[in-house]
Design a protein around this motif. Structure first.
Motif, short mmCIF file in Angstrom:
data_model
loop_
_atom_site.label_atom_id
_atom_site.label_comp_id
_atom_site.label_asym_id
_atom_site.label_seq_id
_atom_site.Cartn_x
_atom_site.Cartn_y
_atom_site.Cartn_z
N LEU A 26 1.94 -2.56 -2.20
CA LEU A 26 2.88 -2.30 -1.10
C LEU A 26 4.05 -1.44 -1.58
CD1 LEU A 26 2.96 -5.80 0.62
CD2 LEU A 26 2.03 -3.71 1.59
N LEU A 27 4.60 -1.79 -2.75
CA LEU A 27 5.71 -0.98 -3.29
C LEU A 27 5.27 0.44 -3.60
CD1 LEU A 27 7.41 -3.55 -5.71
CD2 LEU A 27 8.34 -2.65 -3.57
N GLU A 28 4.03 0.54 -4.18
CA GLU A 28 3.54 1.91 -4.48
C GLU A 28 3.43 2.72 -3.19
OE1 GLU A 28 0.98 5.21 -4.65
OE2 GLU A 28 0.38 3.34 -3.64
N ARG A 29 2.96 2.03 -2.11
CA ARG A 29 2.79 2.77 -0.87
C ARG A 29 4.14 3.12 -0.25
NH1 ARG A 29 -0.05 6.50 0.85
NH2 ARG A 29 -0.58 6.50 3.09
N TRP A 32 6.90 3.69 -2.00
CA TRP A 32 7.74 4.39 -2.99
C TRP A 32 8.35 5.69 -2.47
CZ3 TRP A 32 10.15 2.86 -7.04
CH2 TRP A 32 10.67 3.78 -7.96
N PRO A 33 7.59 6.55 -1.76
CA PRO A 33 8.23 7.79 -1.24
C PRO A 33 9.39 7.48 -0.30
CG PRO A 33 5.85 7.95 -1.15
CD PRO A 33 6.17 6.53 -1.49
N GLY A 69 13.46 8.18 -1.04
CA GLY A 69 14.03 9.18 -0.14
C GLY A 69 13.24 10.46 -0.03
N SER A 70 12.10 10.53 -0.64
CA SER A 70 11.29 11.75 -0.55
C SER A 70 10.48 11.81 0.73
CB SER A 70 10.35 11.85 -1.76
OG SER A 70 9.48 10.73 -1.78
#
Length: 550
Positions: free
Chosen positions: A150-153, A155-156, A160-161
Motif C-alpha cells: 500500500l505504501l509503495e502504491r 509513494w508518488p 508529491g510527485s
C-alpha cells in the motif's frame, strides 16, 4: 550425538518431538535461503542489464541494482549463519523474513509497482515464511507486506510527485487478501506436513526398534534359526544355529550344501515338494538335530525358514519330566516297603539270637535277614534313581576331581587306593553333577571288583581320561575281569537284569540314567579281555555354571 539423533530418539519414545521439528525448520530455512540467494543473483543480473529484461528495473534501474546487491550480500551471510546457527532459529527466520519484505517491495517499486507482476515474488516469500514461523508471526508478516505494498502504491502521492491517490487501490487490496490467504493456507499445510513427518519418523523408529528387538529375540532363541535362499545360500543364522553348524559369526556364510549336506537334502526335498517327513541328522560339530521347515512366502523364491532343535536337550528335558514323576512314586514305595521290611529284618535278627534255636531254623532266619538286606539295597537304589531329576551341574576339571575322589571310592569298596589306576591322556573340563559322577564311578568299580580276581597289589581298574574322535571328553573305566558274554551284552542296562544271584540288576541302569540326566552317555564297549565302559560327557557350552578353576 547430533541434534538429529536426539530428535529421532524422542520420536521413537513416543513423546513430543520439538527437537525434531526444530531440525526440520533449520533444514527448510537453509533451502529457502538458497532460493533467496538465487533470486538475488538473478536480480543483480537484471540490474546490470537494465532495460533489456523488462519490466525488471524499468522504473529506477539504479535503485534496483543497489537493492539487488544488498539482497545478495545479506543472503550470502545468512547461508553461513544458518549453517553455523549463530543465533536461535526464530531470530534468524524473523530478521530474514523482514529483509525479504523490504527488499522485494523495493525491487517491485523499482520495476513499476504491482502492475509490473513482480509482486508475485512477495507471495512466494509469504508462503515460505509461513512454513518457518508460528501463526502470529505469519499473520504479522502478511499484514506488514500488505502495508508495504500500500505504501509503495501511495509513494508518488506521499512524495508529491503525483496529485491524488492512485486509482488502482482495489488491485492492491485484492493483492493483500491473497497475501493473507496464502499465509494462512501455507501455515496450515506446514503444520500438517510437520505432524505427518513427525509421525512418519516415530513409526520409522518404532519399526527400527521392533526390528532390533526381533533380532535380539531370534539371536537368543534356544532353537537354531536359519534363513535359506532359493539357491541354497544361508542368508541369516542366529547364534544357536551358528553353534550347531559350526558357522563363523559375521560375513557371508558358505552354502547350506557345504555346511550340512544331510540338511541340504531335506531342504531340497521341501523345495521340490517331495519331502517324506523330518529326519534327524548329525552336524559336523556333533549335534543331533531335528529340522523344521517353513516357507517365507507363497513363492519358493522367497526362501525358507529352518528351525533346528537339539534332540539331546529335548530328550534330557523329557527324561527329567519322567524322572520327576518316578521320584514321587519311588518315595511312596520306599515309605510303604521300608517300614515292614525293617520289622522283618529286625525280627529275623532277634530270632537268630534266641538260645537253643535249632540249626535249621537259625539258617532260615539268616536267609530272611540276608534277603531283607538285599531288598533294602534295592529300595536304596530305586531311591537314588528317583533323585536323578535333581541335578546340580557344575563345570570342573575331571582329571583333578578324579585324583581327589578315587581314594574315597576305594574306601567305599574296601580296597587300597592303588587298586584304582588313574591315567590322564589329556586333561579335560566337563559339566556334570559331581554326586552323580561319584555314584556312576562307584557302581562301575563295584561291578569290576565283583568280577575280577582277588586284589594282589595290582590295579584291577583303570580310569582313562581323554577325548574321542568327535572331540568329546570321555572317561573309560577298564578292568581285566571275567568280562561280559556276548549273549547278554545287549541286556546289561536293563533294570533288574543281573548275572549273579546276589545282584540287584540296577547298578548299570542307574549309571546310564544318571549320565543321561547330565547330558552324557554311558555305553559298553566290547573288548578281548575284561570290560570297558565309556562315559561320554556333554558339551561345555551347555553348562550353566561358568565357574571353572584348573
Amino acid at each position: 550425538m547430533s541434534a538429529t539423533h536426539n530428535a529421532l530418539d524422542l520420536a521413537a519414545d513416543g513423546v513430543e518431538t520439538p527437537l525434531l521439528v526444530r531440525e526440520q525448520n533449520w533444514l527448510l530455512l537453509s533451502y529457502f535461503n538458497g532460493y533467496r540467494l538465487a533470486l538475488a543473483l538473478l536480480a543483480c543480473i537484471a540490474g546490470f542489464w537494465a532495460g533489456a529484461l523488462a519490466p525488471f528495473a524499468s522504473t529506477d534501474p539504479q535503485l534496483f541494482l543497489v537493492v539487488a546487491l544488498v539482497y545478495a550480500a545479506i543472503y550470502l551471510v545468512a547461508i553461513d549463519t544458518t549453517r553455523r546457527r549463530l543465533a536461535d532459529f526464530e531470530t534468524q527466520a524473523t530478521v530474514l523474513a523482514f529483509c525479504d519484505v523490504v527488499a522485494l517491495i523495493l525491487l517491485m517499486h523499482a520495476s513499476g509497482g504491482v502492475g509490473s507482476g513482480t509482486g508475485i515474488l512477495l507471495l512466494v516469500s509469504t508462503a515460505g515464511t509461513s512454513f518457518l514461523l508460528n501463526r502470529r508471526l505469519t499473520i504479522f508478516f502478511a499484514a506488514l507486506t500488505t502495508i508495504g505494498v500500500l505504501l509503495e502504491r501511495a509513494w508518488p502521492y506521499l512524495t508529491g510527485s503525483q496529485n491524488g491517490l492512485p486509482a488502482s487501490y482495489s488491485q492492491v487490496g485484492l493483492f493483500g487478501l491473497v497475501l493473507f490467504a496464502t499465509a494462512s493456507l501455507a501455515h496450515l499445510v506446514a503444520d500438517r506436513l510437520r505432524l505427518t513427518e513427525a509421525l512418519a519418523e516415530k513409526q520409522e523408529m518404532s519399526i527400527l526398534h521392533l526390528g532390533r528387538l526381533n533380532e535380539q529375540i531370534v539371536q537368543h532363541l534356544q532353537s537354531g534359526v536359519l534363513v535359506v535362499g532359493s539357491a541354497g545360500q544361508i542368508q541369516l543364522a542366529n547364534k544357536t544355529a551358528q553353534t550347531y553348524l559350526g558357522l563363523t559369526p559375521g560375513g557371508a556364510q558358505p552354502p547350506l550344501q557345504t555346511v550340512a549336506p544331510a540338511l541340504y537334502e531335506q531342504w531340497d526335498a521341501q523345495q521340490r515338494d517331495k519331502a517324506s517327513g523330518r529326519r534327524l541328522f548329525l552336524s559336523s560339530t556333533g549335534y543331533s538335530l531335528l529340522p523344521r521347515f517353513k516357507d517365507l512366502g507363497r513363492d519358493k523364491a522367497a526362501g525358507m525358514l529352518i528351525f533346528l532343535e537339539d534332540t539331546t536337550i529335548v530328550k534330557q528335558q523329557a527324561q527329567q519330566l519322567k524322572m520327576a514323576g518316578l521320584a514321587r512314586l519311588t518315595a511312596g514305595i520306599a515309605h510303604e516297603i521300608r517300614n515292614p521290611l525293617s520289622a522283618i529284618t529286625h525280627a529275623a535278627q532277634l530270632l537268630t539270637e534266641t538260645p537253643d534255636l535249632p540249626t535249621e531254623s537259625r539258617s532260615l532266619a539268616a536267609i530272611i535277614d540276608d534277603q531283607g538286606r538285599r531288598m533294602n539295597t534295592i529300595v536304596e537304589n530305586v531311591l537314588q534313581l528317583g533323585r536323578r531329576d535333581r541335578t546340580n551341574v557344575t563345570r570342573f576339571p575331571v582329571h583333578t576331581w578324579l585324583a581327589e575322589t578315587l581314594p574315597a571310592v576305594a574306601t567305599a569298596l574296601n580296597v587300597p587306593a592303588k587298586a584304582l589306576n588313574l591315567v590322564i591322556e589329556q586333561p579335560q573340563a566337563v559339566c556334570f553333577d559331581t554326586d552323580h559322577l561319584f555314584q556312576i564311578i562307584n557302581n562301575l568299580c563295584h561291578n569290576s571288583l565283583k568280577h575280577s580276581p582277588p586284589y594282589k597289589d595290582t590295579p584291577f581298574v583303570k580310569l582313562l581320561v581323554g577325548v574321542d574322535g568327535e572331540g568329546h571328553s570321555v572317561l573309560d573305566v577298564i578292568d581285566w575281569g571275567e568280562g561280559i558274554k556276548e549273549a547278554v551284552a545287549e541286556r546289561i542296562f536293563d533294570p533288574f537284569f543281573t548275572t549273579t544271584a546276589r545282584g540287584t540288576g540296577l547298578g548299570l541302569y542307574i549309571g546310564r540314567e544318571l549320565a543321561e540326566a547330565n547330558g552324557a552317555r554311558l555305553e559298553y564297549r566290547p573288548t578281548a579281555t575284561g570290560c570297558q565302559f565309556r562315559l561320554t560327557f556333554g558339551r561345555l557350552n551347555d553348562c550353566t555354571d561358568a565357574v571353572f578353576t584348573s
